[in-house]
Write a protein that holds these residues in place. Structure first.
Motif, PDB file in Angstrom:
ATOM      1  N   ILE A 194       0.815  -1.210   0.000  1.00 24.87           N
ATOM      2  CA  ILE A 194       0.000   0.000   0.000  1.00 24.87           C
ATOM      3  C   ILE A 194       0.852   1.266   0.000  1.00 24.87           C
ATOM      4  N   ALA A 195       2.102   1.126   0.373  1.00 25.62           N
ATOM      5  CA  ALA A 195       3.071   2.221   0.303  1.00 25.62           C
ATOM      6  C   ALA A 195       4.436   1.571   0.148  1.00 25.62           C
ATOM      7  N   GLU A 196       5.462   2.379  -0.029  1.00 26.93           N
ATOM      8  CA  GLU A 196       6.791   1.822  -0.200  1.00 26.93           C
ATOM      9  C   GLU A 196       7.198   1.058   1.056  1.00 26.93           C
ATOM     10  N   LYS A 197       7.478  -0.244   0.903  1.00 31.69           N
ATOM     11  CA  LYS A 197       7.875  -1.154   1.977  1.00 31.69           C
ATOM     12  C   LYS A 197       6.797  -1.342   3.052  1.00 31.69           C
ATOM     13  N   VAL A 198       5.541  -1.081   2.708  1.00 32.96           N
ATOM     14  CA  VAL A 198       4.421  -1.327   3.624  1.00 32.96           C
ATOM     15  C   VAL A 198       3.500  -2.341   2.953  1.00 32.96           C
ATOM     16  N   LYS A 199       3.450  -3.544   3.536  1.00 31.82           N
ATOM     17  CA  LYS A 199       2.668  -4.627   2.939  1.00 31.82           C
ATOM     18  C   LYS A 199       1.625  -5.110   3.937  1.00 31.82           C
ATOM     19  N   ILE A 200       0.478  -5.461   3.412  1.00 31.02           N
ATOM     20  CA  ILE A 200      -0.602  -6.024   4.227  1.00 31.02           C
ATOM     21  C   ILE A 200      -1.166  -7.236   3.513  1.00 31.02           C
ATOM     22  N   LYS A 201      -1.852  -8.081   4.271  1.00 30.62           N
ATOM     23  CA  LYS A 201      -2.555  -9.218   3.685  1.00 30.62           C
ATOM     24  C   LYS A 201      -4.044  -9.008   3.905  1.00 30.62           C
ATOM     25  N   VAL A 202      -4.816  -9.271   2.857  1.00 33.38           N
ATOM     26  CA  VAL A 202      -6.272  -9.185   2.951  1.00 33.38           C
ATOM     27  C   VAL A 202      -6.869 -10.452   2.341  1.00 33.38           C
ATOM     28  N   ALA A 203      -8.076 -10.756   2.733  1.00 37.38           N
ATOM     29  CA  ALA A 203      -8.777 -11.900   2.149  1.00 37.38           C
ATOM     30  C   ALA A 203      -9.134 -11.582   0.702  1.00 37.38           C
ATOM     31  N   ARG A 204      -9.093 -12.591  -0.144  1.00 32.18           N
ATOM     32  CA  ARG A 204      -9.407 -12.396  -1.565  1.00 32.18           C
ATOM     33  C   ARG A 204     -10.787 -11.781  -1.767  1.00 32.18           C
ATOM     34  N   GLY A 205     -11.734 -12.193  -0.958  1.00 34.07           N
ATOM     35  CA  GLY A 205     -13.098 -11.680  -1.096  1.00 34.07           C
ATOM     36  C   GLY A 205     -13.232 -10.207  -0.788  1.00 34.07           C
ATOM     37  N   ASN A 206     -12.244  -9.632  -0.103  1.00 36.84           N
ATOM     38  CA  ASN A 206     -12.292  -8.218   0.233  1.00 36.84           C
ATOM     39  C   ASN A 206     -11.723  -7.316  -0.841  1.00 36.84           C
ATOM     40  N   ILE A 207     -11.271  -7.891  -1.946  1.00 38.81           N
ATOM     41  CA  ILE A 207     -10.828  -7.059  -3.060  1.00 38.81           C
ATOM     42  C   ILE A 207     -12.087  -6.532  -3.751  1.00 38.81           C
ATOM     43  N   GLY A 208     -12.244  -5.224  -3.731  1.00 35.89           N
ATOM     44  CA  GLY A 208     -13.453  -4.612  -4.290  1.00 35.89           C
ATOM     45  C   GLY A 208     -13.411  -4.448  -5.789  1.00 35.89           C
ATOM     46  N   GLY A 209     -12.220  -4.176  -6.337  1.00 35.69           N
ATOM     47  CA  GLY A 209     -12.145  -3.991  -7.776  1.00 35.69           C
ATOM     48  C   GLY A 209     -10.737  -3.689  -8.234  1.00 35.69           C
ATOM     49  N   LEU A 210     -10.561  -3.763  -9.537  1.00 34.23           N
ATOM     50  CA  LEU A 210      -9.281  -3.451 -10.150  1.00 34.23           C
ATOM     51  C   LEU A 210      -9.253  -1.975 -10.502  1.00 34.23           C
ATOM     52  N   MET A 211      -8.078  -1.370 -10.390  1.00 31.53           N
ATOM     53  CA  MET A 211      -7.910   0.021 -10.803  1.00 31.53           C
ATOM     54  C   MET A 211      -7.634   0.036 -12.297  1.00 31.53           C
ATOM     55  N   LYS A 212      -8.186   0.994 -12.982  1.00 28.20           N
ATOM     56  CA  LYS A 212      -7.895   1.163 -14.399  1.00 28.20           C
ATOM     57  C   LYS A 212      -6.556   1.874 -14.535  1.00 28.20           C
ATOM     58  N   ASP A 213      -5.928   1.755 -15.692  1.00 30.32           N
ATOM     59  CA  ASP A 213      -4.607   2.333 -15.904  1.00 30.32           C
ATOM     60  C   ASP A 213      -4.584   3.840 -15.697  1.00 30.32           C
ATOM     61  N   ASN A 214      -5.574   4.563 -16.224  1.00 30.08           N
ATOM     62  CA  ASN A 214      -5.559   6.017 -16.090  1.00 30.08           C
ATOM     63  C   ASN A 214      -5.799   6.450 -14.647  1.00 30.08           C
ATOM     64  N   GLU A 215      -6.542   5.678 -13.862  1.00 28.28           N
ATOM     65  CA  GLU A 215      -6.748   6.000 -12.456  1.00 28.28           C
ATOM     66  C   GLU A 215      -5.453   5.808 -11.670  1.00 28.28           C
ATOM     67  N   SER A 216      -4.708   4.730 -11.955  1.00 21.79           N
ATOM     68  CA  SER A 216      -3.468   4.485 -11.229  1.00 21.79           C
ATOM     69  C   SER A 216      -2.409   5.502 -11.619  1.00 21.79           C
ATOM     70  N   GLN A 217      -2.390   5.960 -12.869  1.00 19.07           N
ATOM     71  CA  GLN A 217      -1.442   6.972 -13.276  1.00 19.07           C
ATOM     72  C   GLN A 217      -1.757   8.312 -12.612  1.00 19.07           C
ATOM     73  N   ALA A 218      -3.024   8.630 -12.464  1.00 17.73           N
ATOM     74  CA  ALA A 218      -3.420   9.877 -11.805  1.00 17.73           C
ATOM     75  C   ALA A 218      -2.996   9.853 -10.334  1.00 17.73           C
ATOM     76  N   LYS A 219      -3.119   8.708  -9.685  1.00 16.53           N
ATOM     77  CA  LYS A 219      -2.718   8.575  -8.284  1.00 16.53           C
ATOM     78  C   LYS A 219      -1.196   8.724  -8.146  1.00 16.53           C
ATOM     79  N   SER A 220      -0.445   8.178  -9.085  1.00 14.34           N
ATOM     80  CA  SER A 220       1.020   8.230  -8.991  1.00 14.34           C
ATOM     81  C   SER A 220       1.537   9.639  -9.259  1.00 14.34           C
ATOM     82  N   LYS A 221       0.822  10.443 -10.042  1.00 15.94           N
ATOM     83  CA  LYS A 221       1.237  11.815 -10.310  1.00 15.94           C
ATOM     84  C   LYS A 221       1.043  12.725  -9.115  1.00 15.94           C
ATOM     85  N   GLU A 222       0.073  12.390  -8.261  1.00 22.91           N
ATOM     86  CA  GLU A 222      -0.194  13.214  -7.074  1.00 22.91           C
ATOM     87  C   GLU A 222       0.846  12.970  -6.063  1.00 22.91           C
TER      88      GLU A 222
END
Length: 113
Positions: free
Chosen positions: A85-113
């Protein structure tokens, strides 16, 4: 005279009584059909799409959990997903708790901020 007329109507109304019984169930059948097409069927379709998305997860995918945590998949097990979730910060979650995939343009917008 009036009583015999009432008996005569009651005797011939046997067929009409069965038709009214079927017609009495018609609104219930229509309501069930409406509930099926407006509520049950779309919910089953959405659950099927979510199940397919969970089965097709891969390392490197950007995802969002049902709790709103954004991360990148770094490990996969049968029941859990490891997220960074951040640099060198890892968590484990249950597979069922994954709500959705991020689209490429959404992930690029997050990385620019």
């Amino acid at each position: 005279m009036l009583i015999s007329t009432a008996y005569a109507m009651g005797a011939s109304g046997g067929q009409a009584g069965q038709a009214q019984g079927i017609a009495g169930f018609l609104p219930i059948i229509i309501l069930f059909a409406i509930f099926y097409f407006l509520l049950i069927r779309p919910q089953q379709k959405k659950a099927k799409e979510h199940r397919e998305m969970i089965e097709n997860l891969k390392k490197g995918n950007r995802v969002v959990t049902s709790g709103g945590i954004f991360g990148t998949i770094v490990s996969l097990d049968d029941n859990t997903v490891g997220l960074e979730i951040a640099e060198k910060v890892k968590i484990k979650v249950a597979r069922g708790n994954i709500g959705g995939l991020m689209k490429d343009n959404e992930s690029q917008a997050k990385s620019k901020e």
